[in-house]
Design an enzyme around this catalytic site. Sequence first.
Site, PDB file in Angstrom:
ATOM      1  N   ARG A 165       0.885  -1.177   0.000  1.00  0.00           N
ATOM      2  CA  ARG A 165       0.000   0.000   0.000  1.00  0.00           C
ATOM      3  C   ARG A 165       0.913   1.213   0.000  1.00  0.00           C
ATOM      4  NH1 ARG A 165      -5.295   1.656   3.453  1.00  0.00           N
ATOM      5  NH2 ARG A 165      -6.128   0.206   1.925  1.00  0.00           N
ATOM      6  N   HIS A 223      -7.174   0.567  -6.547  1.00  0.00           N
ATOM      7  CA  HIS A 223      -7.429  -0.237  -5.348  1.00  0.00           C
ATOM      8  C   HIS A 223      -8.135  -1.521  -5.817  1.00  0.00           C
ATOM      9  CE1 HIS A 223      -7.779  -1.307  -1.288  1.00  0.00           C
ATOM     10  NE2 HIS A 223      -8.624  -0.415  -0.825  1.00  0.00           N
ATOM     11  N   ARG A 258     -13.944  -8.379   1.765  1.00  0.00           N
ATOM     12  CA  ARG A 258     -12.508  -8.225   1.494  1.00  0.00           C
ATOM     13  C   ARG A 258     -11.784  -9.509   1.898  1.00  0.00           C
ATOM     14  NH1 ARG A 258     -10.175  -3.145   1.324  1.00  0.00           N
ATOM     15  NH2 ARG A 258      -8.360  -4.331   0.664  1.00  0.00           N
TER      16      ARG A 258
HETATM   17  N1  NVA Z   1      -9.897   6.763  -1.755  1.00  0.00           N
HETATM   18  C1  NVA Z   1      -9.566   6.369  -0.404  1.00  0.00           C
HETATM   19  C2  NVA Z   1      -9.814   4.916  -0.218  1.00  0.00           C
HETATM   20  C3  NVA Z   1      -9.535   4.402   1.168  1.00  0.00           C
HETATM   21  C4  NVA Z   1      -9.720   2.947   1.286  1.00  0.00           C
HETATM   22  C5  NVA Z   1      -8.105   6.700  -0.123  1.00  0.00           C
HETATM   23  O1  NVA Z   1      -7.273   6.476  -1.006  1.00  0.00           O
HETATM   24  O2  NVA Z   1      -7.817   7.191   0.961  1.00  0.00           O
HETATM   25  N1   CP Z   2     -11.306   0.076   2.264  1.00  0.00           N
HETATM   26  C1   CP Z   2     -10.046   0.013   2.712  1.00  0.00           C
HETATM   27  O1   CP Z   2      -9.099  -0.257   1.955  1.00  0.00           O
HETATM   28  O2   CP Z   2      -9.909   0.263   4.028  1.00  0.00           O
HETATM   29  P1   CP Z   2      -8.565   0.452   4.839  1.00  0.00           P
HETATM   30  O3   CP Z   2      -7.967   1.763   4.428  1.00  0.00           O
HETATM   31  O4   CP Z   2      -8.980   0.427   6.276  1.00  0.00           O
HETATM   32  O5   CP Z   2      -7.633  -0.688   4.501  1.00  0.00           O
END
Ligand code: NVA
Ligand code: CP
Length: 304
Positions: A103, A130, A291
Amino acid sequence: MKRDLLTVLDLNRAEIERLLARARELKAWQREGKSHRPLEGKTLALIFDKPSTRTRVSFEAGMAQLGGTSIYLAPGQTQMARNEPIPDTARVLSRYVDGVVIRTFAQETAEELARHADIPVINGLTDTHHPCQVLSDLLTIQEHFQHQCLSHLKVAWVGDGNNMANSWITAALHLDFTLCLACPQGYEPDAGLLQEAQKKGRRVYLTRDPRAAAQDVQVINTDVWASMGQEEEAAARREVFKPYQVNNELLKLARPEAIVLHCLPAHRGEEITAEVLDGPQSAAWDQAENRLHFQKALLEWLLG
Ligand code: NVA
Ligand code: CP
């Protein structure tokens, strides 16, 4: 040959359908209490440059349930934070573990890691994609509408043209459902992906009008107005995005059986009202659970 999941486009339609079917099976097995440990002796590393609840916990829990183990590398805790080159990190991790979830900010970082690793690399969110979230969301949609063919669906995206919006476009490219995105000017999704959808004749439409996008859809999707890394823009974005709130008024335009998806975390009162997120048409909690099941199917396939 090892496979990576950096965007949904790394999979073909048949692979997505197989993974979704396997995820349904693994979910049923978990409900029955059936033990299934194909990843005994396998290790997954999680390199996280941004915070996470769902992605981290679902991958770690998933690995444990499949008999494997995981190593979480928190933001700033690897030598990459002190400029060790990504290719070196990739080569070294490939000697220790069987797969990596990353990430991070730039999609290129995940791609560079994957290019130099001999093991599968999974994108656990970048600024532009994502894939694990949107693929898991397809499972939620299949469950709610109790059929496996997604191409008849009409899905709306309301809000920022962010990593999730891009991922929805990649899903529509493969699965051929109708996707109507409503985003303010200057906050559109990736232009290249929109062009590709157009070139391929996919039913992917972009409008400024959230009401037009929500009309007659079975799924309304939204996400935060300021993603991770955009905290300083949050106040300005709150003004721009005000007309893009998913509330009961907008939901009334969708089909009566419509569900609302939000990948979470959510800001009640901003992109979505509490009434909608906590209401009967919200599928956000099943969505979060899925998930786990989808990623178990993915881990079993990539690492097994
Ligand atoms: N668009 C959001 C998604 C979080 C899961 C972000 O990148 O923060
Ligand atoms: N939706 C999602 O990716 O959540 P987190 O940021 O908590 O991993």
